[in-house]
Design an enzyme around this catalytic site. Structure first.
Site, mmCIF file in Angstrom:
data_model
loop_
_atom_site.group_PDB
_atom_site.id
_atom_site.type_symbol
_atom_site.label_atom_id
_atom_site.label_comp_id
_atom_site.label_asym_id
_atom_site.label_seq_id
_atom_site.Cartn_x
_atom_site.Cartn_y
_atom_site.Cartn_z
ATOM 1 N N VAL A 1 34.246 61.109 46.274
ATOM 2 C CA VAL A 1 35.005 59.906 45.911
ATOM 3 C C VAL A 1 34.377 59.224 44.698
ATOM 4 O O VAL A 1 33.164 59.279 44.512
ATOM 5 C CB VAL A 1 35.006 58.937 47.129
ATOM 6 C CG1 VAL A 1 35.602 57.599 46.779
ATOM 7 C CG2 VAL A 1 35.769 59.576 48.274
ATOM 8 N N GLY B 1 35.427 61.114 39.457
ATOM 9 C CA GLY B 1 36.181 61.643 38.316
ATOM 10 C C GLY B 1 36.940 62.909 38.656
ATOM 11 O O GLY B 1 37.456 63.588 37.770
ATOM 12 N N LEU B 2 37.005 63.249 39.955
ATOM 13 C CA LEU B 2 37.678 64.494 40.344
ATOM 14 C C LEU B 2 39.066 64.230 40.941
ATOM 15 O O LEU B 2 39.673 65.120 41.547
ATOM 16 C CB LEU B 2 36.807 65.280 41.339
ATOM 17 C CG LEU B 2 35.416 65.673 40.822
ATOM 18 C CD1 LEU B 2 34.653 66.449 41.883
ATOM 19 C CD2 LEU B 2 35.511 66.513 39.547
ATOM 20 N N SER C 1 40.091 62.144 43.418
ATOM 21 C CA SER C 1 40.211 62.117 44.883
ATOM 22 C C SER C 1 41.322 61.177 45.338
ATOM 23 O O SER C 1 42.084 61.502 46.249
ATOM 24 C CB SER C 1 38.874 61.759 45.535
ATOM 25 O OG SER C 1 38.701 60.378 45.606
ATOM 26 N N SER C 2 41.467 60.005 44.699
ATOM 27 C CA SER C 2 42.480 59.057 45.180
ATOM 28 C C SER C 2 43.888 59.629 44.994
ATOM 29 O O SER C 2 44.751 59.474 45.861
ATOM 30 C CB SER C 2 42.335 57.697 44.510
ATOM 31 O OG SER C 2 42.484 57.807 43.119
ATOM 32 N N ASP D 1 46.304 62.391 36.930
ATOM 33 C CA ASP D 1 45.722 62.783 38.225
ATOM 34 C C ASP D 1 46.800 63.124 39.268
ATOM 35 O O ASP D 1 46.739 64.193 39.889
ATOM 36 C CB ASP D 1 44.787 61.693 38.761
ATOM 37 C CG ASP D 1 43.496 61.577 37.957
ATOM 38 O OD1 ASP D 1 43.423 62.159 36.871
ATOM 39 O OD2 ASP D 1 42.571 60.903 38.429
HETATM 40 C C1 MEV Z 1 40.922 59.553 35.043
HETATM 41 O O1 MEV Z 1 40.843 60.739 35.820
HETATM 42 C C2 MEV Z 1 41.304 59.877 33.636
HETATM 43 C C3 MEV Z 1 41.465 58.665 32.696
HETATM 44 O O2 MEV Z 1 41.994 59.205 31.468
HETATM 45 C C4 MEV Z 1 42.397 57.623 33.251
HETATM 46 C C5 MEV Z 1 43.850 58.107 33.369
HETATM 47 O O3 MEV Z 1 44.260 59.011 32.665
HETATM 48 O O4 MEV Z 1 44.583 57.505 34.174
HETATM 49 C C6 MEV Z 1 40.125 58.017 32.377
#
Ligand code: MEV
Length: 327
Positions: free
Chosen positions: A108, A111-112, A114-115, A158
């Site tokens: 969590v 940056g992967l 998860s949400s 995401d």
């Molecule tokens: C988040 O995984 C990636 C960002 O570019 C934000 C987004 O695209 O919503 C930082």
């Protein structure tokens, strides 16, 4: 009797942050999944439990009551999911009570994605449980709404990858198209262990953009060129070029101020061990880095990132996005 659905985590190979301003990004679904099980309750409550976060609580008449874990954290985690469930219930046309149990193998705040993976899995599980006709586009749209609830102004990259899987070129205006990648992309993911908030990192970039508009414009153009060249290199399976492009991309992200000491430490360790290229992935400020390596170097880079203190694993690209696991 319940229905379980799952959706994959992701790594952004190229273009994070700039994607929020309309530039393209390349994102890849990986072999770590979030699972959500939905069942009907006999009352009108909406009960959520996260097995991996050890949180639970329910919504009733617009109020939230935590049962397990920190109440504030439980609310922050479950409100976006409630937003997704409400939208499926709206399509269903009736208000009923549900138990939703989440279990995720995705770290969590790393940056992967998860949400987004959890939101896609919850949306699909509730849709299938209620026998609501819900397409992948619907799952994407609904989990995107949940992401807006959670992160403010996300690009949508995401929820797109957790819904559709594979390797996608994503752009806010034009949507997304799959990239045909024939070669293996041997990626090492290293988690710094430092948790961070996407919302905070995205607003940090916004301040840089406002303060240095001309410099930001040229960085943004460079980011676009990197992504377009990377798409071609991926199609050719040209790992050496991909490595260079990852380094260029990371330099831009470093310039924006979204790298930190913990990420730089793991990135340097991977390069010393022979990685072809490395960068942070996702929002930065902690979270994960990725490194590209070839042949015998894959294990060497993995071990180097682990020795440097990262929780590291080899990520495998997977084609399947959201799916129903069992009825
Ligand atoms: C988040 O995984 C990636 C960002 O570019 C934000 C987004 O695209 O919503 C930082």
């Amino acid at each position: 009797m319940g229905v379980t659905a799952s959706a994959p985590a992701k790594v952004i190979l190229f273009g994070e942050h700039f994607v929020v301003y309309g530039e393209p990004a390349i994102v890849l679904a990986i072999d770590k999944r979030a699972y959500a099980k939905a069942e009907i309750r006999s009352d009108n409550k909406l009960f959520f439990r996260s097995l991996n976060l050890k949180l639970s609580g329910f919504f009733e008449d617009g109020n939230f009551r935590a049962e397990e874990g920190d109440p504030k954290e439980a609310r922050v985690r479950f409100e976006p999911l409630k937003c997704a469930v409400d939208q499926v219930l709206k399509i269903f046309g009736r208000n009923i009570g549900l138990n939703i149990e989440v279990n995720s193998t995705v770290p969590v705040a790393a940056g992967l994605g998860s949400s987004a993976a959890v939101a896609s899995a919850v949306t699909a599980a509730v849709g299938a449980l209620l026998n609501v006709k819900i397409s992948r586009e619907d799952v994407f749209r609904i989990s995107f709404e949940a992401e807006k609830f959670a992160h403010g102004t996300p690009s949508g990259v995401d929820p797109a990858i957790s819904t559709f899987g594979g390797v996608l070129m994503f752009q806010m205006d034009t949507g997304f198209k799959p990239i045909e990648v024939k070669a293996d992309i041997p990626l090492i993911v290293g988690h710094t262990g430092v948790g961070r908030s996407t919302r905070v990192q995205v607003s940090k970039v916004r301040s840089v953009k406002e303060r240095y508009p001309q410099i930001f414009e040229s960085m943004r153009e460079t980011a676009r060129i990197i992504v377009l060249e990377a798409a071609e290199a991926l199609k050719r399976g040209d790992l050496e070029t991909l490595g260079y492009l990852m380094n260029f991309n990371h330099a831009l992200l470093y310039g924006l101020g979204v790298s930190d000491e913990s990420l730089e430490w793991l990135i340097n360790a991977s390069k010393k061990a022979g990685a072809l290229g490395a960068k942070l992935t996702g929002a930065g400020g902690g979270g994960c880095m990725i490194a590209l390596a070839e042949g015998g170097n894959v294990e060497r880079v993995l071990e180097a990132v682990q020795r440097a203190g990262g929780h590291a694993f080899i990520a495998k690209k997977i084609d399947e996005g959201v799916r129903i696991e069992s009825n």
